[in-house]
Write a protein that holds these residues in place. Sequence first.
Motif, PDB file in Angstrom:
ATOM      1  N   ARG A  56       2.717   2.896 -16.488  1.00 16.13           N
ATOM      2  CA  ARG A  56       4.165   2.700 -16.650  1.00 16.13           C
ATOM      3  C   ARG A  56       4.429   1.205 -16.543  1.00 16.13           C
ATOM      4  NH1 ARG A  56       8.076   7.262 -14.040  1.00 16.13           N
ATOM      5  NH2 ARG A  56       6.772   9.101 -14.311  1.00 16.13           N
ATOM      6  N   ARG A  57       4.954   0.649 -17.619  1.00 18.26           N
ATOM      7  CA  ARG A  57       5.196  -0.793 -17.673  1.00 18.26           C
ATOM      8  C   ARG A  57       6.699  -1.048 -17.794  1.00 18.26           C
ATOM      9  NH1 ARG A  57       5.428  -3.837 -22.365  1.00 18.26           N
ATOM     10  NH2 ARG A  57       4.303  -2.189 -23.492  1.00 18.26           N
ATOM     11  N   PHE A  58       7.230  -1.906 -16.940  1.00 15.93           N
ATOM     12  CA  PHE A  58       8.641  -2.277 -16.985  1.00 15.93           C
ATOM     13  C   PHE A  58       8.760  -3.725 -17.433  1.00 15.93           C
ATOM     14  CE2 PHE A  58       8.500   1.233 -14.009  1.00 15.93           C
ATOM     15  CZ  PHE A  58       9.643   1.958 -14.307  1.00 15.93           C
ATOM     16  N   LEU A  99       0.845  -1.190   0.000  1.00 19.07           N
ATOM     17  CA  LEU A  99       0.000   0.000   0.000  1.00 19.07           C
ATOM     18  C   LEU A  99       0.881   1.240   0.000  1.00 19.07           C
ATOM     19  CD1 LEU A  99      -2.894   1.228   0.379  1.00 19.07           C
ATOM     20  CD2 LEU A  99      -2.384   1.225   2.838  1.00 19.07           C
ATOM     21  N   GLY A 100       0.510   2.212  -0.808  1.00 15.24           N
ATOM     22  CA  GLY A 100       1.247   3.459  -0.847  1.00 15.24           C
ATOM     23  C   GLY A 100       0.313   4.641  -0.807  1.00 15.24           C
ATOM     24  N   SER A 101       0.901   5.821  -0.967  1.00 17.22           N
ATOM     25  CA  SER A 101       0.116   7.053  -1.075  1.00 17.22           C
ATOM     26  C   SER A 101       0.520   7.839  -2.305  1.00 17.22           C
ATOM     27  CB  SER A 101       0.341   7.919   0.169  1.00 17.22           C
ATOM     28  OG  SER A 101       1.713   8.317   0.260  1.00 17.22           O
ATOM     29  N   GLY A 102       1.393   7.264  -3.154  1.00 15.60           N
ATOM     30  CA  GLY A 102       1.993   7.974  -4.266  1.00 15.60           C
ATOM     31  C   GLY A 102       1.153   7.991  -5.523  1.00 15.60           C
ATOM     32  N   PRO A 103       1.754   8.454  -6.629  1.00 13.38           N
ATOM     33  CA  PRO A 103       0.982   8.666  -7.864  1.00 13.38           C
ATOM     34  C   PRO A 103       0.566   7.388  -8.577  1.00 13.38           C
ATOM     35  CG  PRO A 103       3.310   9.162  -8.199  1.00 13.38           C
ATOM     36  CD  PRO A 103       3.133   8.964  -6.729  1.00 13.38           C
ATOM     37  N   TYR A 104       1.181   6.249  -8.235  1.00 10.39           N
ATOM     38  CA  TYR A 104       0.867   4.991  -8.918  1.00 10.39           C
ATOM     39  C   TYR A 104       0.656   3.881  -7.899  1.00 10.39           C
ATOM     40  CZ  TYR A 104       2.275   7.136 -13.342  1.00 10.39           C
ATOM     41  OH  TYR A 104       2.350   7.947 -14.446  1.00 10.39           O
ATOM     42  N   ARG A 105      -0.051   2.834  -8.354  1.00 16.46           N
ATOM     43  CA  ARG A 105      -0.152   1.584  -7.601  1.00 16.46           C
ATOM     44  C   ARG A 105       0.173   0.433  -8.550  1.00 16.46           C
ATOM     45  NH1 ARG A 105      -5.854   2.963  -7.350  1.00 16.46           N
ATOM     46  NH2 ARG A 105      -5.651   3.153  -5.097  1.00 16.46           N
ATOM     47  N   ALA A 156       6.376 -12.117 -11.589  1.00 13.56           N
ATOM     48  CA  ALA A 156       7.606 -12.051 -10.801  1.00 13.56           C
ATOM     49  C   ALA A 156       8.823 -12.338 -11.664  1.00 13.56           C
ATOM     50  CB  ALA A 156       7.545 -13.042  -9.636  1.00 13.56           C
ATOM     51  N   GLY A 157       9.770 -11.408 -11.630  1.00 10.16           N
ATOM     52  CA  GLY A 157      11.019 -11.575 -12.351  1.00 10.16           C
ATOM     53  C   GLY A 157      10.967 -11.184 -13.808  1.00 10.16           C
ATOM     54  N   ARG A 158       9.759 -10.874 -14.338  1.00  9.02           N
ATOM     55  CA  ARG A 158       9.640 -10.636 -15.782  1.00  9.02           C
ATOM     56  C   ARG A 158       9.040  -9.281 -16.129  1.00  9.02           C
ATOM     57  NH1 ARG A 158       7.719 -15.828 -19.079  1.00  9.02           N
ATOM     58  NH2 ARG A 158       8.678 -14.497 -20.674  1.00  9.02           N
ATOM     59  N   SER A 159       8.015  -8.850 -15.418  1.00  7.73           N
ATOM     60  CA  SER A 159       7.401  -7.568 -15.762  1.00  7.73           C
ATOM     61  C   SER A 159       6.598  -7.058 -14.582  1.00  7.73           C
ATOM     62  CB  SER A 159       6.492  -7.699 -16.992  1.00  7.73           C
ATOM     63  OG  SER A 159       5.372  -8.523 -16.690  1.00  7.73           O
ATOM     64  N   ILE A 160       6.388  -5.740 -14.588  1.00  9.08           N
ATOM     65  CA  ILE A 160       5.563  -5.104 -13.564  1.00  9.08           C
ATOM     66  C   ILE A 160       4.885  -3.895 -14.193  1.00  9.08           C
ATOM     67  CG2 ILE A 160       7.540  -3.793 -12.691  1.00  9.08           C
ATOM     68  CD1 ILE A 160       6.224  -3.912  -9.921  1.00  9.08           C
ATOM     69  N   VAL A 161       3.611  -3.712 -13.888  1.00 14.86           N
ATOM     70  CA  VAL A 161       2.814  -2.642 -14.469  1.00 14.86           C
ATOM     71  C   VAL A 161       2.273  -1.761 -13.342  1.00 14.86           C
ATOM     72  CG1 VAL A 161       0.759  -2.051 -15.805  1.00 14.86           C
ATOM     73  CG2 VAL A 161       2.160  -4.030 -16.459  1.00 14.86           C
ATOM     74  N   TYR A 162       2.520  -0.455 -13.461  1.00 16.61           N
ATOM     75  CA  TYR A 162       2.015   0.528 -12.504  1.00 16.61           C
ATOM     76  C   TYR A 162       0.900   1.332 -13.172  1.00 16.61           C
ATOM     77  CZ  TYR A 162       6.360  -0.362  -9.909  1.00 16.61           C
ATOM     78  OH  TYR A 162       7.393  -0.944  -9.220  1.00 16.61           O
ATOM     79  N   ARG A 163      -0.216   1.497 -12.467  1.00 15.73           N
ATOM     80  CA  ARG A 163      -1.361   2.258 -12.965  1.00 15.73           C
ATOM     81  C   ARG A 163      -1.474   3.560 -12.178  1.00 15.73           C
ATOM     82  NH1 ARG A 163      -4.889   2.505 -17.218  1.00 15.73           N
ATOM     83  NH2 ARG A 163      -4.700   0.206 -17.315  1.00 15.73           N
ATOM     84  N   ARG A 164      -1.655   4.667 -12.902  1.00 14.20           N
ATOM     85  CA  ARG A 164      -1.793   5.970 -12.256  1.00 14.20           C
ATOM     86  C   ARG A 164      -3.043   6.007 -11.384  1.00 14.20           C
ATOM     87  NH1 ARG A 164      -4.182  10.803 -13.605  1.00 14.20           N
ATOM     88  NH2 ARG A 164      -4.869   9.965 -15.605  1.00 14.20           N
ATOM     89  N   VAL A 165      -2.907   6.589 -10.210  1.00  9.90           N
ATOM     90  CA  VAL A 165      -4.029   6.747  -9.287  1.00  9.90           C
ATOM     91  C   VAL A 165      -4.788   8.011  -9.688  1.00  9.90           C
ATOM     92  CG1 VAL A 165      -4.713   7.044  -6.876  1.00  9.90           C
ATOM     93  CG2 VAL A 165      -2.750   5.590  -7.456  1.00  9.90           C
ATOM     94  N   ALA A 166      -5.974   7.831 -10.255  1.00  9.52           N
ATOM     95  CA  ALA A 166      -6.709   8.957 -10.837  1.00  9.52           C
ATOM     96  C   ALA A 166      -7.076  10.017  -9.795  1.00  9.52           C
ATOM     97  CB  ALA A 166      -7.966   8.447 -11.534  1.00  9.52           C
ATOM     98  N   ASP A 167      -7.373   9.583  -8.579  1.00 14.87           N
ATOM     99  CA  ASP A 167      -7.752  10.539  -7.537  1.00 14.87           C
ATOM    100  C   ASP A 167      -6.628  10.769  -6.537  1.00 14.87           C
ATOM    101  OD1 ASP A 167      -7.798   8.036  -6.403  1.00 14.87           O
ATOM    102  OD2 ASP A 167      -9.712   8.306  -5.363  1.00 14.87           O
ATOM    103  N   TRP A 168      -5.398  10.656  -7.006  1.00 16.61           N
ATOM    104  CA  TRP A 168      -4.238  10.847  -6.129  1.00 16.61           C
ATOM    105  C   TRP A 168      -4.347  12.186  -5.404  1.00 16.61           C
ATOM    106  CZ3 TRP A 168       0.977  13.078  -7.950  1.00 16.61           C
ATOM    107  CH2 TRP A 168       1.944  12.972  -6.932  1.00 16.61           C
ATOM    108  N   TRP A 169      -4.139  12.152  -4.129  1.00 15.39           N
ATOM    109  CA  TRP A 169      -4.352  13.334  -3.292  1.00 15.39           C
ATOM    110  C   TRP A 169      -3.457  14.515  -3.675  1.00 15.39           C
ATOM    111  CZ3 TRP A 169      -0.715  15.849  -0.402  1.00 15.39           C
ATOM    112  CH2 TRP A 169       0.515  15.195  -0.228  1.00 15.39           C
ATOM    113  N   ALA A 170      -2.227  14.229  -4.205  1.00 19.93           N
ATOM    114  CA  ALA A 170      -1.250  15.295  -4.459  1.00 19.93           C
ATOM    115  C   ALA A 170      -1.228  15.760  -5.910  1.00 19.93           C
ATOM    116  CB  ALA A 170       0.153  14.822  -4.049  1.00 19.93           C
ATOM    117  N   ARG A 171      -2.196  15.343  -6.683  1.00 15.88           N
ATOM    118  CA  ARG A 171      -2.158  15.627  -8.114  1.00 15.88           C
ATOM    119  C   ARG A 171      -2.010  17.119  -8.412  1.00 15.88           C
ATOM    120  NH1 ARG A 171      -6.523  13.639 -12.725  1.00 15.88           N
ATOM    121  NH2 ARG A 171      -6.104  15.282 -14.242  1.00 15.88           N
TER     122      ARG A 171
END
Length: 618
Positions: free
Chosen positions: A264-266, A223-229, A235-250
């Motif tokens: 953002r996909r790695f 759990l975070g509070s940042g711009p993405y979750r 595991a070991g191959r890829s990870i996808v971050y989705r922007r938090v549309a209602d991010w408090w600090a936008r």
Amino acid sequence: MRRRDLMSFSAALGLAPGLSHAATPAGGSTAPGQAVRTHALSLLGEPALPADFTHFPWVNPSAPKGGEIALTALGSFDSFNGFVIRGTAAVGLNLLYDTLLKESADEASTEYPYLAQWVELPADRKGVSFDLNPAARWHDGRPVTAADVVWTFNTLRQHGRPGFRAYYADVTEVVAESERRVTFRFKDDQNRELALILGQMVVLPQHWWQGRDFARPLLDPPLGSGPYRIERFEAGRSIVYRRVADWWARDIPSMRGQHNFDVRRFEYFRDNTVSLEAFKAGQIDFRTENVARDWATAYDFPARRRGLVKLDEIRHELPTGMQAWAMNLRRPIFQDARVRRALVEVFDFEWLNANVFFGAYARTNSYFSNSELASSALPQGRELAILEGFRGRVPAEVFTSEYRLPVTDGSGNNRDGLRRALTLLQSAGWQVRDRRLVNAQGQRFEFEILLQGATFERVALPYVQWLERLGMAVRVRTVDPAQYQKRMDEFDYDMTIDSIGQSLSPGNEQRDYFTCEKAREPGSQNVAGICDPAIDELVNLVVTAPDRDELVARTRALDRVLLAHNYVVPHWHSRTFRIAFWDKLVRPERNPRYNLSLDWWWVDAERERALPDARRAL
């Protein structure tokens, strides 16, 4: 972990030398000895932006949100906990979290509001308080509180990587004074960068971590509070971050116009060569190029010729620090300074630059290269006075000769360097017998160079050949990232590549790089195993420098002593960011001076829609 900056207080407002601010002291007075409430902290002068600034000057505050960016990562990962030694952390985890303050990428050593709206410095400067933004929320909707800050600090210091203990060593207490106010108390007022270091601290949710072992790796998306979750991962191959549309600090000023990609996909690749081919095939959208040969030769392909891929070199003003072959002084073979200098003499940078690097690099001759902090010529003035206090405890040549790296004609026939190296080795008790370099007991001079990836093999292998001309037996071992990290944390190597980054105002991080305490602590950044009481004292002088002039003099003195010991074989540096990206990406008109980040880029939606057809047409 980012490199830390020192503070420089404003004497004009009655502060102890070191930390500038842009607000009136509490109560409205500017008299000396009063608490100061401020929106920003700066090391080298007044912050450039006022308390009512609306956005950072280099961002586009109206940048459109949307689109996806695919990025590359090397190796593998098995953990979403990047704060501990165990496990190999996934890339991009910083996107999940917020920090107390936000570093400016265009001002040296300056931070602005983020989780904390205001900062308060007490009259005695033995602490700092942060007032949290009441809007700050975790992704589950619960507020970010001062109790979370206290728990994070204590947990990182107790269970985190050794660097946290080094950075936070001068904090004696942290207290949640209310739900949104947290105060750190310091042991004295000498460590002037400490408020900024704490401002850079990531804050973690105490309630989420309850019942979990913080010291262990984990693959539960945290759990975070940042711009993405984290949206999904393999595991070991890829990870996808989705922007938090209602991010408090936008829409807060330090975040407006940033974090614009919806996704953002790695994607992980086994080495740099494969990742480059993936970029050329359109599987990856952006890459920085650190291999001079590839920058010169590898980007002539159809998409580049058609303008679908763009190349750019962006000048920066960053200190380039020290990248080098680091000898592990924990190994007896490297404990003689004459032996270490012999390994310096053999390294033929001029040949490498001409034949491998296409002339793209400058030689690094300081731990603080590309900055005013680098030592040069003979010590004078205040720097000399500092060093006089260490006479007899540091190498004599510190006072008598300028540190110089050998220069060759670039032909590859470095006879003079080999001759000097052999003389040094003989004086240290090594002799050539039957083409083998051996000591008095007949033991051969042999060691291993540990590498993380194949890219540096083309540099290591010529070096091995030059060393073998002296009768040494040198091996190159390339391992996967997980094994490399484990061996580095346990100091299980003879020689490896060390990259010691520096800021414009060095401070606490020098303890992690160069002191005896960290030479013995697994997982520290003292890769070479440097342990010398005089260097420990010089590091402490840097950390406690009272003003900018004194900081420069003390840092140059430290630099000069480190160089004289020949702990490393210096490499090279570049003064530009080299980037390649597909045409759908857009960046602001100018890049800030001290960072290259995708946080303020965005996607052109029309170009993104047209790109698949354009790729197929190729």
